[in-house]
Design a protein around this motif. Structure first.
Motif, PDB file in Angstrom:
ATOM      1  N   VAL A  14      -6.399  12.947  -3.428  1.00 31.97           N
ATOM      2  CA  VAL A  14      -7.083  12.905  -2.138  1.00 31.97           C
ATOM      3  C   VAL A  14      -6.523  14.008  -1.248  1.00 31.97           C
ATOM      4  O   VAL A  14      -5.312  14.235  -1.209  1.00 31.97           O
ATOM      5  CB  VAL A  14      -6.892  11.533  -1.452  1.00 31.97           C
ATOM      6  CG1 VAL A  14      -7.571  11.523  -0.087  1.00 31.97           C
ATOM      7  CG2 VAL A  14      -7.439  10.415  -2.334  1.00 31.97           C
ATOM      8  N   GLU A  27      -6.014   8.645  -7.806  1.00 30.43           N
ATOM      9  CA  GLU A  27      -6.998   9.689  -7.519  1.00 30.43           C
ATOM     10  C   GLU A  27      -6.386  10.696  -6.544  1.00 30.43           C
ATOM     11  O   GLU A  27      -5.614  10.322  -5.657  1.00 30.43           O
ATOM     12  CB  GLU A  27      -8.264   9.094  -6.906  1.00 30.43           C
ATOM     13  CG  GLU A  27      -9.033   8.179  -7.848  1.00 30.43           C
ATOM     14  CD  GLU A  27     -10.246   7.540  -7.185  1.00 30.43           C
ATOM     15  OE1 GLU A  27     -11.155   7.127  -7.918  1.00 30.43           O
ATOM     16  OE2 GLU A  27     -10.267   7.456  -5.941  1.00 30.43           O
ATOM     17  N   ALA A  53       0.814  -1.218   0.000  1.00 29.51           N
ATOM     18  CA  ALA A  53       0.000   0.000   0.000  1.00 29.51           C
ATOM     19  C   ALA A  53       0.847   1.267   0.000  1.00 29.51           C
ATOM     20  O   ALA A  53       0.409   2.317  -0.495  1.00 29.51           O
ATOM     21  CB  ALA A  53      -0.929  -0.011   1.215  1.00 29.51           C
ATOM     22  N   SER A  64      -6.288   3.029  -5.242  1.00 26.24           N
ATOM     23  CA  SER A  64      -7.045   2.108  -4.388  1.00 26.24           C
ATOM     24  C   SER A  64      -7.095   0.708  -4.988  1.00 26.24           C
ATOM     25  O   SER A  64      -6.784   0.503  -6.172  1.00 26.24           O
ATOM     26  CB  SER A  64      -8.468   2.635  -4.185  1.00 26.24           C
ATOM     27  OG  SER A  64      -9.113   2.794  -5.437  1.00 26.24           O
ATOM     28  N   ASP A  65      -7.505  -0.251  -4.161  1.00 22.83           N
ATOM     29  CA  ASP A  65      -7.561  -1.645  -4.598  1.00 22.83           C
ATOM     30  C   ASP A  65      -8.495  -1.831  -5.790  1.00 22.83           C
ATOM     31  O   ASP A  65      -8.182  -2.570  -6.727  1.00 22.83           O
ATOM     32  CB  ASP A  65      -8.030  -2.542  -3.442  1.00 22.83           C
ATOM     33  CG  ASP A  65      -6.996  -2.630  -2.330  1.00 22.83           C
ATOM     34  OD1 ASP A  65      -5.805  -2.412  -2.623  1.00 22.83           O
ATOM     35  OD2 ASP A  65      -7.373  -2.909  -1.182  1.00 22.83           O
ATOM     36  N   ASP A  66      -9.638  -1.168  -5.748  1.00 22.34           N
ATOM     37  CA  ASP A  66     -10.614  -1.382  -6.818  1.00 22.34           C
ATOM     38  C   ASP A  66     -10.205  -0.697  -8.132  1.00 22.34           C
ATOM     39  O   ASP A  66     -10.764  -0.981  -9.188  1.00 22.34           O
ATOM     40  CB  ASP A  66     -11.998  -0.885  -6.386  1.00 22.34           C
ATOM     41  CG  ASP A  66     -11.983   0.579  -5.994  1.00 22.34           C
ATOM     42  OD1 ASP A  66     -10.896   1.099  -5.724  1.00 22.34           O
ATOM     43  OD2 ASP A  66     -13.076   1.183  -5.958  1.00 22.34           O
ATOM     44  N   GLN A  67      -9.224   0.206  -8.063  1.00 24.03           N
ATOM     45  CA  GLN A  67      -8.735   0.872  -9.275  1.00 24.03           C
ATOM     46  C   GLN A  67      -7.434   0.264  -9.794  1.00 24.03           C
ATOM     47  O   GLN A  67      -6.953   0.634 -10.863  1.00 24.03           O
ATOM     48  CB  GLN A  67      -8.503   2.362  -8.995  1.00 24.03           C
ATOM     49  CG  GLN A  67      -9.761   3.156  -8.715  1.00 24.03           C
ATOM     50  CD  GLN A  67     -10.655   3.259  -9.926  1.00 24.03           C
ATOM     51  OE1 GLN A  67     -10.179   3.346 -11.059  1.00 24.03           O
ATOM     52  NE2 GLN A  67     -11.967   3.210  -9.694  1.00 24.03           N
ATOM     53  N   ARG A  97       1.396   2.643  -3.366  1.00 20.96           N
ATOM     54  CA  ARG A  97       0.210   3.143  -4.051  1.00 20.96           C
ATOM     55  C   ARG A  97      -0.314   4.439  -3.429  1.00 20.96           C
ATOM     56  O   ARG A  97      -1.414   4.883  -3.730  1.00 20.96           O
ATOM     57  CB  ARG A  97      -0.878   2.059  -4.048  1.00 20.96           C
ATOM     58  CG  ARG A  97      -0.491   0.861  -4.917  1.00 20.96           C
ATOM     59  CD  ARG A  97      -1.607  -0.120  -5.134  1.00 20.96           C
ATOM     60  NE  ARG A  97      -1.746  -1.053  -4.014  1.00 20.96           N
ATOM     61  CZ  ARG A  97      -2.842  -1.155  -3.275  1.00 20.96           C
ATOM     62  NH1 ARG A  97      -3.877  -0.358  -3.492  1.00 20.96           N
ATOM     63  NH2 ARG A  97      -2.909  -2.047  -2.303  1.00 20.96           N
ATOM     64  N   ARG A  98       0.488   5.041  -2.583  1.00 29.42           N
ATOM     65  CA  ARG A  98       0.146   6.333  -1.971  1.00 29.42           C
ATOM     66  C   ARG A  98       1.319   7.286  -2.188  1.00 29.42           C
ATOM     67  O   ARG A  98       2.407   7.097  -1.656  1.00 29.42           O
ATOM     68  CB  ARG A  98      -0.117   6.153  -0.473  1.00 29.42           C
ATOM     69  CG  ARG A  98      -0.645   7.404   0.220  1.00 29.42           C
ATOM     70  CD  ARG A  98      -0.882   7.085   1.702  1.00 29.42           C
ATOM     71  NE  ARG A  98      -1.509   8.192   2.416  1.00 29.42           N
ATOM     72  CZ  ARG A  98      -0.867   9.248   2.903  1.00 29.42           C
ATOM     73  NH1 ARG A  98       0.449   9.344   2.744  1.00 29.42           N
ATOM     74  NH2 ARG A  98      -1.526  10.201   3.536  1.00 29.42           N
ATOM     75  N   LEU A 150      -3.670   8.563  -4.563  1.00 29.49           N
ATOM     76  CA  LEU A 150      -3.943   7.227  -4.039  1.00 29.49           C
ATOM     77  C   LEU A 150      -4.445   6.312  -5.146  1.00 29.49           C
ATOM     78  O   LEU A 150      -5.336   6.678  -5.917  1.00 29.49           O
ATOM     79  CB  LEU A 150      -5.001   7.302  -2.928  1.00 29.49           C
ATOM     80  CG  LEU A 150      -5.402   5.969  -2.293  1.00 29.49           C
ATOM     81  CD1 LEU A 150      -4.229   5.379  -1.521  1.00 29.49           C
ATOM     82  CD2 LEU A 150      -6.617   6.162  -1.379  1.00 29.49           C
TER      83      LEU A 150
END
Length: 222
Positions: free
Chosen positions: A114, A112, A81, A126-129, A84-85, A124
């Motif tokens: 944030v 995205e 993670a 995210s997992d769904d992206q 991804r940030r 960020l």
């Protein structure tokens, strides 16, 4: 009894395998078109960004390198993670600022924007992206762009051009020298031929006079 139980168990296993196969095919068929369209979109955006920054020359390389590093880290460890940030601190913003359109490229791979407390902002994914294959594809594009815009690559191109110019100059000089030498040799040959042509009548005249003198001597003897 044992035979029917075995048969029933085999049928259940077959149904499970069939369902798993159907699920897998549905998953691949649904993800493939989206990945393909994402590739095309990335290609288009990267091309646009390169054209947009064409006037900057190799100053964009820091932005390309940062994008490549972000994408490469995620492709290598998609479950991490931390990768991804991306905090939009001064250092990151400065590097991305060298490359107009850098945020659009990160958005294209799923990031995205944030906002956090105290006015802090970060990007960020995210997992769904997250689409690892798309991020990996983007990593390759960003690396290629960073290499093509690096000062060392431009220097190599300049060296190649300089070497070509040197080769051309050397070839021209060598050719000119050879032509001059050839001209000198031809001039020398011509001069020698002219000398031979001048000497030949003189030699004949000498022989003629010599013969005449001998004839006169013969007459005197008589």
């Amino acid at each position: 009894g044992g035979g029917s139980d075995a048969k029933e168990l085999g049928e259940r296993e077959g149904e499970r395998e069939g369902a798993a196969s159907d699920k897998k095919s549905m998953s691949s068929s649904s993800s493939s078109p989206s990945a393909s369209s994402a590739y095309k979109r990335l290609d288009a955006i990267v091309t646009s960004v390169i054209q947009l920054n064409a006037y900057k020359g190799d100053t964009t390389v820091q932005g390309w390198k940062l994008l490549a590093k972000i994408a490469d880290n995620i492709a290598s460890e998609p479950n991490n993670a931390r990768f991804r940030r991306v905090p939009l601190n001064e250092k990151v913003q400065r590097k991305l600022g060298f490359l107009e359109g850098s945020l659009e490229l990160l958005t294209a791979i799923g990031f995205e924007l944030v906002s956090a407390d105290a006015g802090k902002r970060f990007l960020l994914l995210s997992d769904d992206q997250l689409q690892v294959d798309v991020v990996s594809y983007a990593s390759g594009l960003f690396k290629a762009a960073s290499l093509s815009h690096s000062p060392s690559n431009n220097n190599n191109n300049n060296n190649i051009n300089n070497n070509n110019n040197n080769i051309t100059t050397t070839t021209t000089t060598t050719t000119t020298t050879r032509l001059q030498q050839q001209g000198s040799e031809e001039e020398g040959d011509k001069k020698e031929n002219d000398d031979d042509a001048e000497e030949t009548p003189a030699a004949r005249e000498g022989h003629k006079k010599l013969q005449q003198a001998r004839g006169d001597d013969d007459d005197d003897d008589d």
